[in-house]
Design a protein around this motif. Structure first.
Motif, PDB file in Angstrom:
ATOM      1  N   ASN A 395       0.819  -1.231   0.000  1.00  0.00           N
ATOM      2  CA  ASN A 395       0.000   0.000   0.000  1.00  0.00           C
ATOM      3  C   ASN A 395       0.844   1.269   0.000  1.00  0.00           C
ATOM      4  N   VAL A 396       1.966   1.246   0.751  1.00  0.00           N
ATOM      5  CA  VAL A 396       2.834   2.430   0.801  1.00  0.00           C
ATOM      6  C   VAL A 396       3.430   2.692  -0.578  1.00  0.00           C
ATOM      7  N   ALA A 397       3.861   1.617  -1.252  1.00  0.00           N
ATOM      8  CA  ALA A 397       4.431   1.763  -2.597  1.00  0.00           C
ATOM      9  C   ALA A 397       3.396   2.298  -3.576  1.00  0.00           C
ATOM     10  N   VAL A 398       2.162   1.820  -3.464  1.00  0.00           N
ATOM     11  CA  VAL A 398       1.089   2.308  -4.335  1.00  0.00           C
ATOM     12  C   VAL A 398       0.838   3.795  -4.095  1.00  0.00           C
ATOM     13  N   ASP A 399       0.853   4.207  -2.822  1.00  0.00           N
ATOM     14  CA  ASP A 399       0.660   5.635  -2.500  1.00  0.00           C
ATOM     15  C   ASP A 399       1.790   6.481  -3.089  1.00  0.00           C
ATOM     16  N   VAL A 400       3.016   5.966  -3.010  1.00  0.00           N
ATOM     17  CA  VAL A 400       4.168   6.683  -3.585  1.00  0.00           C
ATOM     18  C   VAL A 400       3.954   6.891  -5.078  1.00  0.00           C
ATOM     19  N   CYS A 401       3.503   5.856  -5.756  1.00  0.00           N
ATOM     20  CA  CYS A 401       3.280   5.954  -7.205  1.00  0.00           C
ATOM     21  C   CYS A 401       2.131   6.906  -7.522  1.00  0.00           C
ATOM     22  N   MET A 402       1.096   6.888  -6.708  1.00  0.00           N
ATOM     23  CA  MET A 402      -0.059   7.748  -6.946  1.00  0.00           C
ATOM     24  C   MET A 402       0.314   9.225  -6.840  1.00  0.00           C
ATOM     25  N   GLN A 403       1.269   9.539  -5.988  1.00  0.00           N
ATOM     26  CA  GLN A 403       1.634  10.936  -5.751  1.00  0.00           C
ATOM     27  C   GLN A 403       2.585  11.497  -6.802  1.00  0.00           C
ATOM     28  N   ASN A 404       3.082  10.647  -7.688  1.00  0.00           N
ATOM     29  CA  ASN A 404       4.047  11.094  -8.692  1.00  0.00           C
ATOM     30  C   ASN A 404       3.570  10.655 -10.077  1.00  0.00           C
ATOM     31  N   PRO A 405       3.161  11.596 -10.934  1.00  0.00           N
ATOM     32  CA  PRO A 405       2.597  11.224 -12.237  1.00  0.00           C
ATOM     33  C   PRO A 405       3.498  10.300 -13.062  1.00  0.00           C
ATOM     34  N   SER A 406       4.806  10.524 -13.014  1.00  0.00           N
ATOM     35  CA  SER A 406       5.700   9.693 -13.825  1.00  0.00           C
ATOM     36  C   SER A 406       5.840   8.278 -13.256  1.00  0.00           C
ATOM     37  N   TRP A 407       5.523   8.110 -11.976  1.00  0.00           N
ATOM     38  CA  TRP A 407       5.594   6.790 -11.348  1.00  0.00           C
ATOM     39  C   TRP A 407       4.245   6.076 -11.345  1.00  0.00           C
ATOM     40  N   LYS A 408       3.176   6.763 -11.652  1.00  0.00           N
ATOM     41  CA  LYS A 408       1.834   6.187 -11.565  1.00  0.00           C
ATOM     42  C   LYS A 408       1.643   4.946 -12.444  1.00  0.00           C
TER      43      LYS A 408
END
Length: 634
Positions: A395-408
């Motif tokens: 879940n933490v990794a998913v949140d990190v990706c959600m907060q960064n468009p290039s990582w989404k």
């Protein structure tokens, strides 16, 4: 502009077309203007920059256009200049060792960069077109691409492109096997043994291991065991990396890197200010535009997003490893004796005992893994690592990706890895015996794990890919447990809830899976005591699917499930009377025959029709059997 005398103008035109071709809706217009024949000759342009941008434009066209566009590219003879370019790049790599063709300003190696674009283009086309694969074989392209692969120690991106291409062209391509001589195999083995630990190198080794599996028939029998073990060791190392933790760590590293760049830029500005102290008389106001340029650190930012590329490479490696393991489980065809045994058995038994895969339209018979593969599986803890990947993403990794468009976009890749792991689990369950899977307790724990994946959230899953993967795994697991009389952990209510959700899926494979799951569970319940009420619910559900389902294949699977549930047992007989099973099936029988005559030839393959013929025959037999029991409601 593509015909302009100036190389710079031609390069600009290629680059402009390359950008436009990334938009699918403009591709038809470019094809109408013969873009392939216009760009093709530029692959051999006198300007190296033009060659690279032309190859890049054609690569985008092949990647974004799909199968039909790749077919059109082959028809328009793109392979002739592409093969010529590839061979010239291969020879140029040797020349570059003596006198590298590099741009002094950027230290750019044109030969390697052109080769990278050309190999990616070749990979895209060969993956979509058999004629291109035939040309690859005939023109001796293997030697050229392997020559590029030798650059893996200094140019891992080029080597990864080669590995992707090789995995595509070696799949189901026996004509190419004779080209893999000792020298070619040595190149692949060297890459597999490279010690570098970056995520890109993990991807490179994984792809190369996949190629080695594709060409396993070239390996001497005495070396096959060690080769399989080496392949699975690479897959094991790839799957051992925690993708969620890697995302968190790499994202933090990217942030720290940006902070470092900003700090260095500020220090540089401070040095400029300290070294440019002016007297009051000579002091001038620095224009605001100049200040903004000096404070703009965009040119100092990492241009290639190294951390993001590393995580992407890891997730691609894990997905690739899981897909190849599925192939390893399913690749062994029945021997002649096994086929003889199958063909001599009763058709109805064949249908009842084998599972049906609508996606492929083939009867799938569980086959045993070879001793080499089975031993290597256990030695490298492959089942354990696959099971770990079936869990939901961190879940933490998913949140990190959600907060960064290039990582989404990584979220989709994380979900893809989970789905491939579930598909992998399904394949392993089909080909392994209970003891190899850890015994009854391990299967019960696995059943609890899979049920948690389905029921842990407030709403049942709706994602089609996940539903297909989880229901396939559950179906295989419940079938294995039922065959060994191992008690099942999911309650009938849970199963019915899952089936209610799955039966409304647009994916026919999901619908096939859920009715099969219900049939397996119902047949187990029919052997128990005081289960008539639950069997009624299951029977009503399956009857409704059989009567109302739009796909004949799914309807056939529902009938097959009914045959299993109500085949035997006092509780089943009671339930059959209550739901009016016999009169309903007698009324439905004629409708099923009519649907087969009307829809069969146009919509279904010969293999599917063969299965449906068996269902029709079994329906007649089942009705006759029910009549002997006297299961007519009063």
């Amino acid at each position: 502009q593509l015909q302009h005398p100036s190389a710079e103008v031609r390069e600009y035109a290629c680059a402009s077309i390359s950008r436009l071709l990334q938009q699918r809706h403009v591709i038809p217009a470019f094809l109408q203007r013969d873009v392939v024949r216009c760009l093709g000759p530029l692959l051999m342009d006198h300007s190296l920059a033009v060659r690279e941008t032309a190859a890049g434009a054609l690569r985008n066209l092949s990647a974004c256009g799909g199968f039909e566009v790749c077919d059109d590219m082959v028809t328009n003879d793109i392979m002739t200049p592409l093969v010529a370019l590839l061979k010239e790049c291969s020879m140029g790599l040797d020349a570059d060792q003596l006198s590298p063709k590099k741009c002094r300003e950027t230290n750019k190696n044109y030969t390697e960069d052109i080769a990278n674009e050309a190999i990616n283009l070749l990979w895209n086309i060969c993956e979509c077109n058999n004629t291109a694969v035939h040309i690859f074989n005939k023109e001796g392209c293997l030697e050229a691409v392997l020559h590029c692969m030798k650059k893996f120690s200094t140019n891992v991106d080029l080597a990864i492109s080669v590995a992707n291409c090789l995995q595509a062209v070696t799949e189901d391509n026996p004509d190419l096997l004779c080209s893999f001589n000792a020298s070619a195999l040595q190149v692949l083995e060297t890459v597999m043994l490279c010690p570098e630990s970056t995520m890109k190198h993990i991807l490179l080794r994984t792809l190369t291991a996949g190629t080695m599996w594709n060409i396993k028939d070239t390996i001497p029998p005495g070396s096959l065991g060690s080769m399989v073990n080496a392949i699975l060791k690479i897959f094991s190392e790839s799957l051992a990396v925690d993708a969620g933790e890697t995302i968190i760590r790499m994202n933090e590293a990217e942030k720290n890197g940006l902070k470092l760049v900003e700090t260095e830029a500020e220090e540089n500005m401070s040095e400029v200010t300290d070294n440019c102290v002016l007297s009051d008389d000579n002091m001038e106001e620095i224009p605001k535009a100049k200040l903004r340029r000096d404070n703009d650190i965009s040119d100092l930012l990492p241009s290639d997003k190294w951390e993001l590329k590393e995580v992407t490479a890891l997730l691609t490696a894990q997905q690739t490893a899981l897909e190849i393991i599925v192939n390893m489980c399913c690749s062994e065809d029945p021997s002649d004796d096994e086929w003889e045994e199958l063909s001599s058995s009763d058709e109805s038994d064949l249908f009842m005992e084998n599972s049906y895969n609508e996606g492929s339209g083939l009867l799938m018979s569980p086959l045993c893994l070879s001793d080499e593969v089975h031993s290597a599986f256990l030695n490298n803890l492959i089942p354990k690592k696959i099971l770990e990947k079936t869990a939901f993403p961190n879940n933490v990794a998913v949140d990190v990706c959600m907060q960064n468009p290039s990582w989404k976009p990584l979220i989709q890749k994380l979900n893809a890895v989970q789905c491939r792991a579930l598909t992998c689990l399904h394949s392993i369950l089909l080909v392994s015996d209970v003891d190899c899977l850890g015994g009854a307790s391990a299967l019960q724990s696995l059943a609890q794990h899979l049920s948690q994946l389905v029921f842990s959230k407030t709403e049942l899953p709706r994602d089609t890919e996940f539903l297909e993967a989880i229901t396939s795994a559950l179906r295989a697991l419940l079938q294995t447990m039922a065959s060994k009389n191992i008690s099942q952990c999911m309650t009938p209510e849970q199963l019915l809830a899952l089936c209610e959700a799955g039966i409304h899926s647009s994916n026919a494979s999901v619908r096939v899976n859920v009715v099969s799951i219900l049939g397996i569970s119902g047949s187990v319940l029919a052997k128990g005591q005081d289960t008539a009420e639950t069997l009624q619910m299951i029977g009503k559900f399956l009857l409704e699917v059989a009567v109302k389902e739009s796909s004949l294949v799914v309807a056939g699977e529902a009938l097959d499930a009914l045959f299993d549930v109500f085949a035997d047992g006092k509780e089943a007989e009671k339930a059959a009377v209550q739901i009016k099973l016999l009169p309903t099936l007698k009324e439905f029988q004629q409708m099923f025959r009519m649907r087969m005559r009307k829809e069969g030839k146009g919509q279904y393959s010969r293999d599917q029709l063969c299965v449906l013929d068996n269902v029709k025959m079994n329906l007649r037999r089942f009705i006759a059997y029910q009549e002997t029991l006297g299961n007519t409601p009063t």
